[in-house]
Design a protein around this motif. Structure first.
Motif, short mmCIF file in Angstrom:
data_model
loop_
_atom_site.label_atom_id
_atom_site.label_comp_id
_atom_site.label_asym_id
_atom_site.label_seq_id
_atom_site.Cartn_x
_atom_site.Cartn_y
_atom_site.Cartn_z
N ARG A 272 44.35 -44.52 -25.34
CA ARG A 272 43.18 -44.12 -26.10
C ARG A 272 42.26 -45.33 -26.35
O ARG A 272 41.05 -45.25 -26.22
CB ARG A 272 43.60 -43.51 -27.44
CG ARG A 272 42.53 -42.60 -27.99
CD ARG A 272 42.91 -42.05 -29.31
NE ARG A 272 43.10 -43.14 -30.26
CZ ARG A 272 43.71 -43.00 -31.44
NH1 ARG A 272 44.18 -41.85 -31.80
NH2 ARG A 272 43.84 -44.03 -32.26
N ASP A 273 42.89 -46.50 -26.71
CA ASP A 273 42.10 -47.73 -26.92
C ASP A 273 41.36 -48.12 -25.66
O ASP A 273 40.20 -48.54 -25.70
CB ASP A 273 43.01 -48.89 -27.36
CG ASP A 273 43.48 -48.69 -28.78
OD1 ASP A 273 42.95 -47.78 -29.45
OD2 ASP A 273 44.38 -49.44 -29.21
N GLN A 274 42.10 -47.99 -24.53
CA GLN A 274 41.47 -48.36 -23.26
C GLN A 274 40.24 -47.48 -23.02
O GLN A 274 39.18 -47.96 -22.65
CB GLN A 274 42.48 -48.15 -22.12
CG GLN A 274 43.35 -49.39 -21.90
CD GLN A 274 44.38 -49.16 -20.82
OE1 GLN A 274 44.52 -48.06 -20.31
NE2 GLN A 274 45.12 -50.21 -20.50
N LEU A 275 40.48 -46.20 -23.29
CA LEU A 275 39.38 -45.25 -23.07
C LEU A 275 38.21 -45.57 -24.00
O LEU A 275 37.05 -45.63 -23.60
CB LEU A 275 39.89 -43.83 -23.33
CG LEU A 275 38.93 -42.73 -22.87
CD1 LEU A 275 38.78 -42.75 -21.37
CD2 LEU A 275 39.42 -41.37 -23.35
N GLN A 276 38.60 -45.84 -25.31
CA GLN A 276 37.56 -46.15 -26.31
C GLN A 276 36.80 -47.40 -25.89
O GLN A 276 35.57 -47.45 -25.93
CB GLN A 276 38.23 -46.35 -27.67
CG GLN A 276 37.24 -46.48 -28.82
CD GLN A 276 36.45 -45.20 -29.04
OE1 GLN A 276 37.03 -44.11 -28.95
NE2 GLN A 276 35.16 -45.31 -29.25
#
Ligand code: ADP
Length: 887
Positions: A272-276
């Motif tokens: 999710r962080d990567q996506l964010q």
């Protein structure tokens, strides 16, 4: 003590108990025995001493009767048989010591009087016992026996007793301890064993161990109970172990499950962080629009692109940010029929008010066929749009320029050949396309300029730099060659190679010819002329300048102007020159100043230099015209010398006039006095002719006196002058009228005057001035009643006064003469006077830096004008400054 005893083991507690019992019981038994022994000893001694005292009393009765002291002493001496008695004494009934006994080794003696002791009872002191016993005879006291016994053997007895008691105590203690140890084995042994077993089980956990039962007493019961308890504990522990094992299994399973979940969660977070981070850092703006066009989310790039904070952007209608508010509705309308919208161009307003061109791609997110939100990807194309716009404008400008310019615009290939039609060239030269194609265009260049053009071209192509040349080109309309300035710049490909030349050709014929005319005008100017550029370099000189300074023009062109200045001013001149040019740029006009030049030979030349600035396309130039003022300066010097000479001689003349008139008065007075005396004394004795001569002499002397007085008054204008002071001019005028009072009355004249200003003057002289002018105006009156008016008006920096009368007037041809000394137009018989009044007026006015003159119409009247400088007049209010009056 009791606490430490409580902490001690049972064994040691037993020993302590035995020890305590012995320690208490033995001393108590010893003390009891000791008290008994003591009381037995004291009773025995008292009895013995009583017997002895009675024996001595019985034996002494007779001696006491007869007061036989010797017998008494002998009786007492019998005490030596008892080793314990150490002293004794016999006293009479009156208390007198009658006899005494003292054992030889004792240091105690009977006192002189019987001591205060309880009679018949022994009194014990340390190592001593004393007794007092009355001697009775036939019921009466015959005397008193006093005895002292040694009790030191009691002390020895006591010591021995205590030693025995101590030995007994020690022996009892040893026996007690031994007994307690024996007992301990018997009593505490099994308990200690039980305790050790418990400790071992507690330490090692050997639950199978059991205590050994050795007896059936209480300890045996305790051992049984203990063993039962151990059995119980072993059972409970087994159950606990089983439960714990089960629990451990469950915990392990749970741990594995938790770890698995954590790992999955971490994985989820990371992605999710990567996506964010991807979304946030993506160089593309992202936002989601609700179906009603509200922005529900936007990424960082989008916010930064427009400069809004999240709360300023998210939650608001997207339409509010678009330059065209209908854009969002339009986008949403298009998405009704399709799920994607590509390349929608719009313009968004940033927070700072600027507009950004963006291109938006949208995709629709639906759930169960219902539109949830629209995902918009925004790309900033402002820079591209601007570049496109710039390019478009620049092309447009270029086209407009080419169309609008009066210059000829041309283009050639890399080697200077014309490959495309040039409409402006055709128009200027009147040539058609075939006649200037390729290199044929060069034929339109003036024959004399071709070589120069070719040289400039070769240099420009070699260096790849700007091509520039002034050449004459054939101009069809005027039918002659005209001067043109041709300029071209190379156009290069990415690898630097020149692929074409673009240029313009500007008609500078008019300018060139104006320049030539200008040069001709300068050359033929009567003065020396020079022109310098902004840097102070000489760009043009004329022939007269060559002559004036002794340089040839080639020697001066390009050199600094300071070459023509004396060395002492060379340093400061560039700054002055700069100031002048700046002043000219600010609109100041030409400037004329005197300065010195330097001839080639080093000689200084005084010059009057007039400078003016010329603003041209090539910058600012300074054109200077120079006149050699050597002659003028010399003439001025001469004039100054003459003026000084004149002033000096005037001063001397004035001095002379004053001295002469003053000194002449004295002999004249004497002369006229003598003549008058002569007339008085000899009038009747002389004949009529003589009397007539005497009268002539007297009147001549009087006239001469009047003339000398006038002359003196004239010279006093300068010799008795007072300093100028501010003065309201009505004061001297009124004083003058007061002085003329008699004349005014006599003639019935009317004098009026305007309000007069304040001026800086010598008030006394102003009084005289007014008095002379008004006096004349009245004196030279016609048949009508005289009227005089004094007026004033401002004229530039001066006041112009006018004294106007209605008198006889003056003939025009004499009007200037009347201001001379002793100049008059009438005989003294008709109008009295000496002709000095106006001369004094002129002198006064001139001393005040003013001018005096008269205008007149014969028979109608005259007006006398004079001026006074107004510079020092006080700036007071008009009403305060001026007043009016009539006399
Ligand atoms: P004076 O008054 O003593 O003759 P002035 O120097 O004052 O000498 O005047 C010179 C002459 O100018 C007078 O003699 C007179 O002829 C003429 N003059 C002066 N003032 C007037 C006047 N207001 N009207 C006519 N003539 C005048």
């Amino acid at each position: 003590m009791s606490r430490s005893l409580r902490r001690a083991s049972i064994r040691w507690r037993l020993v302590a108990i035995v020890f305590l019992v012995l320690a208490v019981s033995l001393p108590l038994a010893g003390a009891g025995m000791l008290l008994y022994e003591r009381s037995a000893f004291e009773r025995d001694l008292e009895r013995r001493m009583t017997v002895l005292a009675d024996v001595i009393g019985d034996n002494s009765v007779a001696a006491l009767m007869f007061n036989d002291l010797q017998a008494l002493a002998d009786t007492l001496a019998g005490l030596r048989n008892d080793p314990r008695i150490v002293a004794g004494g016999l006293y009479g009934t009156d208390g007198r010591l009658l006899a005494q006994y003292q054992r030889s080794d004792a240091d105690i003696a009977a006192p002189a009087e019987p001591p205060a002791l309880r009679p018949n009872r022994a009194t014990f002191a340390r190592r001593m016992a004393s007794m007092l016993r009355p001697i009775e005879h036939k019921g009466k006291t015959a005397g008193i026996v006093y005895l002292v016994a040694d009790t030191s053997d009691w002390t020895e007895l006591l010591t021995r007793f205590l030693a025995m008691l101590g030995a007994l105590f020690g022996a009892a203690l040893v026996v007690g301890v031994l007994v307690s140890i024996g007992l301990q084995r018997l009593v505490t042994g099994p308990i200690a064993e039980l305790a050790a077993l418990m400790r071992r089980i507690g330490r090692t956990g050997e639950a199978q161990l059991r205590a050994v039962k050795r007896s059936d007493d209480e300890i045996g019961v305790l051992v049984d109970g203990f063993n039962d308890m151990l059995d119980e504990i072993a059972r409970g522990r087994a159950e606990l172990e089983a439960a714990r094992a089960e629990l451990q299994e469950r915990v392990a399973a749970l741990d594995a499950e938790v770890a698995e979940r954590r790992r999955a969660q971490a994985e989820l977070h990371r992605s999710r962080d990567q996506l964010q981070s991807f979304i946030d850092n993506a160089h593309v703006g992202l936002n989601w629009l609700a179906p009603d066009g509200t922005i529900v989310w936007a990424n960082r790039y989008e916010l930064e692109l427009y400069g809004y904070r999240p709360e300023e952007y998210i939650g608001r209608a997207a339409a509010a940010f678009h330059e065209d508010p209908r854009a969002v509705a339009d986008m949403l309308a298009r998405l009704e029929h399709s799920d994607v919208l590509d390349g929608y161009e719009s313009r968004v307003r940033c927070k700072d008010g600027s507009l950004r061109d963006v291109i938006i791609n949208c995709s629709v997110h639906r759930e169960n066929g219902r539109l949830v939100h629209v995902r918009c990807f925004t790309r900033d194309i402002t820079a591209r749009k601007r570049a496109e716009e710039r390019l478009r404008r620049s092309e447009e400008r270029y086209r407009t320029l080419v169309a609008a310019t009066t210059s000829v615009v041309f283009g050639t290939n890399a080697v200077g050949r014309v490959t495309e039609r040039l409409p402006s060239w055709e128009e200027y030269t009147g040539q058609a396309w075939p006649s200037y194609t390729g290199a044929r265009w060069a034929r339109m260049v003036h024959r004399d300029d071709r070589r120069r053009l070719w040289a400039a071209w070769v240099r420009a192509t070699r260096e790849g730099s700007l091509f520039e040349a002034e050449v004459r080109i054939w101009h069809a309309r005027s039918g002659r060659h005209r001067y043109c300035l041709a300029r071209a710049v190379p156009q290069r490909r990415a690898d630097g190679a020149v692929y074409e030349w673009l240029g313009t050709m500007l008609d500078i014929d008019d300018r060139k010819r104006a320049e030539e005319q200008f040069r001709t005008a300068i050359e033929s100017a009567p003065n020396a002329m020079i022109m310098i550029d902004e840097m102070g370099r000489v760009v043009l000189v004329n022939r007269r300048l060559e002559t004036l300074f002794g340089y040839r023009r080639e020697e001066l062109l390009g050199r600094p102007i300071e070459t023509l200045l004396p060395e002492r001013v060379r340093q400061v001149h560039p700054a002055l020159r700069g100031e002048f040019l700046l002043a000219c740029q600010d609109g100041a006009g030409a400037e004329v100043r005197e300065m010195s030049g330097r001839h080639r030979s080093g000689r200084e030349i005084p010059l009057e230099v007039g400078c003016s600035a010329l603003q041209t396309e090539e910058g600012v130039f300074c054109l200077a015209s120079m006149i050699d003022i050597t002659e003028r300066l010399r003439a001025e010097e001469e004039r100054r010398r003459y003026t000084e000479e004149l002033q000096r001689s005037n001063r001397e003349l004035g001095q002379f006039a004053y001295v002469a008139s003053h000194d002449l008065q004295e002999p004249l007075r004497a002369m006229s006095g003598c003549v008058q005396l002569l007339a008085q004394r000899y009038r009747d004795k002389l004949d009529a002719r003589a009397n007539e001569l005497i009268d002539h002499t007297v009147s001549g002397a009087l006239r001469m006196q009047a003339l000398i007085n006038d002359l003196l008054a004239y010279s006093r204008v300068s010799t008795r002058a007072r300093p100028f002071e501010p003065c309201r001019l009505e004061a001297p005028l009124q004083q003058a009228l007061a002085n003329l009072e008699a004349l005014l009355k006599e003639t019935g004249a009317t004098v009026t005057y305007d309000p007069l200003p304040t001026a800086t003057v010598d008030a006394t002289q102003l009084t005289q001035l007014f008095q002379n002018l008004i006096g004349n105006a009245i004196k030279f009156h016609a048949d009508r009643p005289p009227r005089v008016h004094v007026s004033v008006r401002r004229r530039g920096t001066a006041y112009l006064f006018a004294v106007e009368d209605n008198g006889i007037g003056i003939e025009p041809q004499y009007i200037d003469r009347i201001f001379g000394v002793f100049q008059r137009l009438h005989t003294r018989g008709k109008y009295p006077g000496n002709g000095i009044g106006l001369a004094i007026c002129r002198k006064i006015v001139e001393r005040h830096h003013g001018r005096i003159w008269a205008e007149s119409v014969l028979g109608k009247g005259s007006t006398f004008y004079f001026t006074l400088p107004a510079g020092t007049v006080h700036n007071e209010e008009h009403s305060e400054l001026y007043g009016s009056g009539q006399h």
